[in-house]
Motif scaffolding. Structure first.
Motif: not given
Lengths: 445, 373
Positions: A102-105, A124-137, A197-207
């Motif tokens: 969760x990233x808030x500003x 973002x850093x990932x191998x196969x699975x793309x992270x997914x993001x949602x933006x709220x205002x 901005x809320x996001x989900x990553x699907x791999x342990x090393x992801x950022x």
């Protein structure tokens, strides 16, 4: 030397000369500061840089201090990121390597004019699975708008203004306007906005990291141009370039003119005739047209331009003036004495003739500087400036090419123009006073 | 009566004789000036060509022209239309080589430059690469001559206005020197260091963008008014800002210079003598101060005009004035080498003509020319 001290004392009596000296000293100080803090290669890199260097800045933005004088307050630009800690970032690990971020500003928005654009840059850093993001205002009046959601690659840019889905959802043509407006009244809503901005990553090393950039309507100390470049850079770098160009060209032409006039009058005969004929030809040579020819055909490098300028400005009306004085000095008794003790021609020219002319040389030299400072700007304005250097003339050229005066970007023309005028006038006023001090014949009338 | 009459007629003939004599002297002086000025123009144009042809740019212009005309004539020749392309290409190349030889492009560069010089002096400047004149021609000469009236209008009106207004004001200032206006002009004279296009930017900002009373640029409204009177008014309206910029940029310095000249001459003994005789102040000013000062002023003015001429290029560009300077600016953008070389040559001619015109005025006002020194 006593003579010089006395002259300097006289200089103190003229406020315009003191103001001129003050401005010149400030310009020299600014030049030194600039060259130390923004070294030449760095300045060139920034000036030639495109979107990747300047993406954080708005286009065509006047300086931020416009808000002091304007009743309407224009929104200021900013850029914050999670990497630099500007945006709060929390990570909640879940099962199977899934992490929720969760990233808030939060930011205050108390302006009367909408910003140009808002952009999110994801990394973002990932191998196969793309992270997914949602933006709220979240607006100050408590409305929550779900802006968008998307999967991101290694690098992803989301522009609020170009999201057609968001525009449709808000029933507005310009999403930015709608995000900052009250849907009922249509007026701008002031207060604290919150971007989540809320996001989900699907791999342990992801950022995932995000940078939030708001392109306001005003920017920094000097504003920006059409390529989002901060104008403080060329305004600062313009000072050393203008001073160097003006001083080198003025010193070069004045000294060469004087030496040639001295040699011509001392030897007389065909040398003197030649100097006069060259001067006559040079008077009908169209200086600027020739400079343009040299600039377009051969080189626009500032060194070539300076050399050509000096060469074409040696044989001007000034040489005739010096000649007239040298003819008088040549008959003086001490020259006779020098001849009598067997001084060589060169010794007489450089030790006896030329030093006598220093009082004429110094004011002329100082008065010649503004012409050359403006010459650099003039050539830049018609597109013949040095292609790599950031200069004041280049700013005016960019502004002219983009119709700044017609479209109302006055700051863009006025900032370099005012600096040029101040620098030029400083030298002109100082030179004028020096002329009156060193040539008292004119002071009487 | 009868005794006086022949004497007076003798006087008249004597006067006529001296008038004729001084006229002849003046003509001789002017003829000499034409000759020297023409030779300086020749040298100036030669230098221009020398600089341009250092990179072979003038040769390129000629080569391009030859290739154009021969390809055209072969393409239009019905007997050659049925040739196969290979032989036709060969034929064209041969003819080009022949023509280049005939025009002397294979001679050493020094000889070549002299050939270019004679062409350039006749304003035979070749054909433009990208630009065309309004009448559709690609001849450099036509393109430039079409632009000349606009430049002459702008420069002529502003220079005449500058000369007479600064002369008038300088005379007034010298009459009561040391007063507020005099000090103001002295204080403002260093502002002439700023070039005219720069004042132009500020004038546009104030009068076109700010007050919105005068146009941003151009020479007439668009579409141009059909009625000649309206047309003239429209041109006049467009002339105010660029002309004003040219005038302001040298106004204070020239007033200051002229005023200094006047003051130097008004402290002469013969002026005191005239005052002691009780002559009218106006007569003293006209005959004893203005007359001897004029030659100095004209020399000063001609040096000023030379800088104004070439500087007008930037003023035209800033004000979108459709003159020579703006054409040159366009040519830089399009890299149209024939136009760039051509305008440089035309500017040299214009400068020489200005110098000659002022020489003419000089000869008219300076008695030393008529009487001989």
């Amino acid at each position: 030397m006593n003579n010089f001290a006395a002259s300097f004392k006289k200089l103190l009596q003229y406020p315009s000369a003191m103001a001129g000296i003050f401005v010149i000293l400030v310009m020299v100080a600014v030049s030194i500061y600039t060259m130390i803090t923004i070294p030449y290669p760095e300045a060139i890199r920034l000036w030639r840089g495109g979107e990747e260097v300047w993406y954080q800045n708005p286009k065509f933005a006047p300086p931020a201090w416009f808000n002091f004088f304007s009743r309407k307050k224009y929104s200021e630009s900013f850029a914050v990121s999670t990497a630099e800690g500007g945006i709060e970032k929390t990570a909640v690990p879940g099962n199977d390597g899934v992490t929720t971020y969760t990233m808030t500003y939060e930011f205050d928005f108390n302006y009367d004019v909408y910003p140009q654009d808002m952009i999110l840059y994801f990394n973002s850093a990932f191998k196969a699975k793309q992270p997914f993001m949602a933006v709220e205002w979240i607006t100050p009046d408590g409305r929550t708008i779900r802006v968008s959601n998307f999967a991101i690659g290694n690098q992803y840019t989301y522009r609020f203004s170009q999201d057609d889905k968001l525009a449709a959802k808000l029933r507005a043509e310009e999403p930015i306007l709608a995000l900052f407006s009250d849907p009922q009244t249509g007026g701008i809503v002031k207060g604290t906005y919150k971007l989540v901005v809320t996001g989900t990553t699907f791999e342990p090393e992801s950022n995932v990291d995000v940078e939030f950039v708001l392109h306001g309507q005003v920017y920094g100390l000097a504003g920006t141009d059409h390529a989002r470049r901060d104008l403080t850079l060329p305004l600062l770098w313009g000072a050393p370039v203008a001073l160097a160009f003006g001083l080198i060209a003025a010193i070069g032409t004045s000294i060469l003119t004087m030496v040639i006039a001295a040699v011509g009058t001392w030897y007389g005969g065909w040398i003197d005739q030649l100097v006069q004929r060259i001067t006559e030809v040079n008077l009908v040579l169209p200086f600027f047209a020739l400079m343009i020819m040299i600039g377009t055909f051969y080189s626009r490098s500032i060194w070539v331009i300076i050399s050509a300028t000096i060469l074409l400005n040696i044989f001007t009306g000034a040489i005739l003036g010096y000649r007239a004085v040298f003819l008088q000095v040549k008959e003086a008794m001490y020259i006779e004495a020098a001849k009598a003790y067997g001084a060589s021609n060169w010794r007489i020219i450089f030790r006896y003739l030329i030093p006598r002319m220093i009082p004429l040389l110094i004011p002329g030299l100082v008065q010649a500087v503004p012409a050359f400072v403006f010459l650099e700007a003039s050539l830049a304005v018609i597109g013949l400036g040095d292609p790599v250097l950031p200069t004041w003339g280049k700013i005016i050229q960019d502004a002219q090419a983009n119709g700044a005066l017609y479209k109302g970007y006055y700051y863009w023309v006025l900032e370099p123009a005012v600096l040029l005028v101040i620098t030029g006038l400083a030298f002109a006023f100082l030179g004028f006073v020096l002329d009156r001090i060193f040539n008292p014949r004119l002071r009487d009338v | 009566m009868s005794v006086i009459a022949p004497a007076s007629s003798e006087q008249v003939t004597a006067k006529k004789k001296t008038a004729l004599h001084s006229f002849a002297r003046m003509m001789r002086y002017l003829a000499m000036r034409v000759l020297t000025l023409f030779s300086t123009v020749v040298i100036g144009v030669y230098l221009t060509i020398l600089i341009a042809n250092m990179g072979g740019y003038v040769d390129q212009i000629i080569r391009g022209e030859i290739r154009d005309s021969i390809t055209q004539s072969v393409a239009n020749n019905p007997t050659m239309r049925n040739m196969d392309p290979e032989t036709r290409r060969k034929l064209i190349e041969e003819q080009i080589a022949l023509e280049e030889k005939r025009r002397g492009l294979d001679t050493p560069i020094a000889v070549r430059n002299f050939r270019h010089l004679t062409n350039a002096l006749q304003l035979d400047l070749g054909r433009a690469i990208n630009m065309t004149s309004d009448s559709g021609s690609k001849q450099v000469r036509l393109i430039l001559l079409e632009r000349l009236p606009a430049t002459l209008l702008l420069m002529g009106t502003s220079q005449l206005f500058l000369f007479f207004s600064s002369l008038y004001i300088a005379l007034n200032l010298s009459r009561n020197y040391g007063n507020f206006w005099d000090k103001l002009v002295i204080a403002l004279s260093p502002t002439s260091a700023i070039p005219s296009w720069f004042y132009g930017i500020f004038l546009i900002l104030i009068f076109a963008a700010g007050v919105k009373v005068l146009p941003f640029g151009g020479m007439v409204d668009s579409p141009p008014p059909l009625n000649p009177f309206d047309y003239a008014v429209s041109v006049l309206k467009h002339l105010i800002l660029p002309g004003g910029a040219l005038i302001i940029s040298s106004f204070f310095l020239s007033v200051y210079n002229y005023r200094t000249f006047f003051l130097i001459y008004s402290s002469e003994d013969y002026v005191d003598m005239a005052r002691a005789k009780g002559l009218h102040a106006k007569d003293i000013e006209r005959r004893y101060i203005l007359r001897p000062t004029l030659p100095n002023i004209i020399t000063n003015f001609s040096l000023l005009i030379i800088t104004l001429w070439t500087g007008a290029l930037f003023t035209e560009t800033v004000f979108l004035w459709p003159g020579l300077g703006r054409t040159l600016y366009h040519a830089i953008g399009l890299y149209d080498t024939p136009i760039i070389v051509g305008s440089t040559i035309i500017y040299a001619y214009l400068l020489a003509m200005t110098v000659f015109l002022l020489d003419f005025v000089y000869a008219a006002v300076d008695p030393r020319v008529r009487v001989g020194n």
